[in-house]
Write a protein that holds these residues in place. Structure first.
Motif, PDB file in Angstrom:
ATOM      1  N   ASN A  34       0.806  -1.224   0.000  1.00  0.00           N
ATOM      2  CA  ASN A  34       0.000   0.000   0.000  1.00  0.00           C
ATOM      3  C   ASN A  34       0.837   1.271   0.000  1.00  0.00           C
ATOM      4  OD1 ASN A  34      -2.533  -1.378   0.097  1.00  0.00           O
ATOM      5  ND2 ASN A  34      -2.095  -1.856   2.239  1.00  0.00           N
ATOM      6  N   PHE A  35       2.158   1.134   0.100  1.00  0.00           N
ATOM      7  CA  PHE A  35       3.021   2.318   0.096  1.00  0.00           C
ATOM      8  C   PHE A  35       3.337   2.719  -1.345  1.00  0.00           C
ATOM      9  CE2 PHE A  35       7.402   4.051  -0.099  1.00  0.00           C
ATOM     10  CZ  PHE A  35       7.135   5.273   0.522  1.00  0.00           C
ATOM     11  N   VAL A  36       3.026   3.956  -1.704  1.00  0.00           N
ATOM     12  CA  VAL A  36       3.242   4.448  -3.064  1.00  0.00           C
ATOM     13  C   VAL A  36       4.242   5.610  -3.018  1.00  0.00           C
ATOM     14  CG1 VAL A  36       2.182   5.389  -5.147  1.00  0.00           C
ATOM     15  CG2 VAL A  36       0.866   3.855  -3.655  1.00  0.00           C
ATOM     16  N   PRO A  37       5.490   5.382  -3.456  1.00  0.00           N
ATOM     17  CA  PRO A  37       6.460   6.481  -3.505  1.00  0.00           C
ATOM     18  C   PRO A  37       5.966   7.596  -4.433  1.00  0.00           C
ATOM     19  CG  PRO A  37       7.539   4.356  -3.833  1.00  0.00           C
ATOM     20  CD  PRO A  37       6.076   4.102  -3.902  1.00  0.00           C
ATOM     21  N   ASP A  38       6.439   8.813  -4.187  1.00  0.00           N
ATOM     22  CA  ASP A  38       6.007   9.955  -5.006  1.00  0.00           C
ATOM     23  C   ASP A  38       6.309   9.748  -6.484  1.00  0.00           C
ATOM     24  OD1 ASP A  38       5.045  11.233  -2.803  1.00  0.00           O
ATOM     25  OD2 ASP A  38       6.843  12.489  -2.492  1.00  0.00           O
ATOM     26  N   SER A  39       7.471   9.141  -6.772  1.00  0.00           N
ATOM     27  CA  SER A  39       7.849   8.925  -8.178  1.00  0.00           C
ATOM     28  C   SER A  39       6.877   7.958  -8.869  1.00  0.00           C
ATOM     29  CB  SER A  39       9.278   8.390  -8.282  1.00  0.00           C
ATOM     30  OG  SER A  39       9.442   7.264  -7.455  1.00  0.00           O
TER      31      SER A  39
END
Length: 528
Positions: A34-39
């Motif tokens: 569920n973690f979505v990096p900004d890039s």
């Protein structure tokens, strides 16, 4: 939206033997789906926007370059964020989420080792995506590279699943239970039906026929609609599905049907299949291999020669491509297949000097030994075939009765057995060819004495030579593979040797290139 599980592991084109075997996807410590990096958020938002705007160029750049660089930088050993985590960035768009999942699974097949559940989920995702394309309204244009990868990966995952399912010996009870429960997942009829449905629904065969009459511009536009009116997705998927069908039928050992599926595409000309390097190589590799197995050696040599020359001239332009290693792998496999073809059918005049030089460098010594037709020669044929052949599959469901056995090598062993049986039959012909090359005319009695057989046996050998050096082509016409042919008139053998056509063009082109190189070197020299 539904919850999605993902995964699987990718090899060189169609060869799972070379896939990495790291830990199963999603089990890496510290991975948060569920973690979505900004890039990644930026990538997803921009890709979604470019697809909606039908900006094929930007979509291709993001798909081919940005996706790979992000994968290398952030997701070398882990999956990408789950589709649930990114869906709200793209307005929960159903079609985009299916496309994202397709990339998601493909990444995992390349980097990680899939579980059975993830293999089944990947099948479900393809079914959902293909149903939308076949029966929904798809108003977008996708790059040919992506559409080819879709078909390529679909066939690869089917092949990978068949190989996985055939290794029954160490399956857990849970895996066996899942295989029983999801017995339609990656079913061979389902795979063939989807590919055939794309061909039929796209009317691609009709489009290609109209193009020959100047009524269509499919090849000239690489399948795109530059006016922006209609989608290219169904048409191009239908086109690439013909290559996919060739590949599946080769994996099943049905070479006639495979080549029949490819007939609408004129592989002697530039086409949409040549616009994507992976498609080009896969098409010619399977076309050549199918012709090799059908004893159409001249066709196989001709096409292997053309593609190997093309790779030789252009491979430096693909060094930064994600497919570069796969290109080199298939290049080596096709040289091995060419060595087999030229050994069984000595038509060296069909091979370009550059390709022949590379061939002799790689396999010259082995090819000399292959002409002897002894046990060592058969071992070399076995070695080259095993190295270069497709990863054959047994598509039928396994037996769940105890004791559980592995049968993943059965299809390969059968094809190898048939191939070596054909090679052993060629042993009789090597002696005949040697004598026919020496004489322009010779009586049956004299040749029988030289070969130490009676005339009746010699007639059988000569008939075998005729049979083995002729094959029926794809349109039913009998074609000759013989470099030396003959006819018998009143018990006298008359030899007809095909004379090689002198080709001077390649020589002059090479000298021109050398001269240009020398002029460039001289231009760089500074005179005092």
């Amino acid at each position: 939206m539904a919850s999605y599980d993902y995964d699987d592991s990718r090899a060189n084109y169609d060869d799972p033997r070379h896939a990495p075997v790291p830990s199963p996807a999603g089990q890496d410590i510290g991975y948060d789906p569920n973690f979505v990096p900004d890039s990644v958020k930026s990538f997803v938002v921009h890709l979604y926007r470019h697809i909606r705007e039908k900006n094929v160029y930007e979509t291709h750049q993001m798909y081919e370059t940005s996706f790979q660089s992000l994968s290398d930088r952030l997701f070398k050993d882990t999956p990408w964020p789950s589709v649930d985590a990114v869906a709200h960035f793209v307005d929960n768009d159903h079609v985009f989420c299916l496309l994202y999942r397709e990339m998601w699974f493909r990444h995992l097949y390349a980097r990680l080792s899939p579980t059975l559940k993830q293999r089944i989920d990947s099948w479900d995702n393809y079914c959902s995506l293909f149903q939308v394309v076949l029966h929904g309204v798809v108003n977008m244009q996708l790059p040919n590279q992506w559409l080819w990868d879709m078909v390529d990966e679909f066939v690869y995952q089917f092949q990978s699943f068949c190989q996985y399912r055939a290794k029954m010996k160490n399956k857990t009870e849970q895996e066996i239970s899942l295989l029983r429960q999801f017995d339609q997942a990656w079913n061979v009829y389902g795979v063939l039906n989807y590919l055939q449905a794309f061909v039929e629904k796209s009317s691609i065969i009709h489009i290609l026929e109209e193009e020959k009459e100047g009524l269509e511009q499919f090849t000239a536009t690489d399948g795109y609609d530059y006016s922006g009116g209609s989608s290219n997705v169904l048409k191009v998927l239908g086109y690439f599905s013909m290559v996919g069908l060739l590949r599946v039928h080769c994996l099943l050992g049905d070479y006639h049907t495979g080549l029949k599926c490819l007939l609408p595409i004129d592989i002697s000309q530039q086409g949409v299949f040549t616009s994507v390097i992976g498609s080009h190589i896969t098409t010619i590799y399977h076309y050549g291999f199918a012709n090799l197995m059908l004893r159409r050696y001249v066709d196989a040599i001709h096409e292997f020669n053309r593609i190997l020359l093309y790779i030789y001239k252009t491979k430096q332009y693909h060094q930064k491509s994600p497919q570069y290693e796969q290109i080199l792998k298939k290049n080596e496999q096709m040289y091995a297949l060419l060595a087999i073809c030229v050994s069984l059918c000595p038509q060296v005049k069909l091979v370009d000097e550059t390709v022949n030089s590379q061939l002799r460098e790689k396999y010259g010594e082995k090819m000399i030994r292959m002409q002897r037709y002894d046990e060592e020669a058969f071992a070399i044929y076995d070695e080259l075939f095993s190295y270069a052949c497709p990863k054959f599959i047994t598509p039928s469901a396994p037996s769940f009765e105890e004791p559980l056995v592995n049968y993943n090598q059965d299809a390969y062993r059968l094809q190898l057995k048939l191939f070596l049986y054909e090679v052993k039959q060629q042993q009789l012909l090597s002696g005949v060819r040697t004598f026919l090359k020496v004489y322009s005319t010779i009586s049956l009695g004299q040749l029988a004495v030289y070969m130490e057989v009676d005339e009746s046996t010699l007639r059988t050998i000569l008939l075998t030579y005729k049979h083995k050096t002729h094959a029926v082509d794809s349109v039913g016409k009998i074609m000759s593979n013989a470099d030396v042919d003959f006819y018998i008139d009143d018990d006298v053998i008359h030899v007809v040797e095909s004379k090689p056509v002198n080709r001077y063009g390649d020589f002059f082109l090479r000298q021109i290139v050398k001269l240009e190189g020398m002029i460039n070197d001289l231009d760089r020299v500074k005179l005092d």
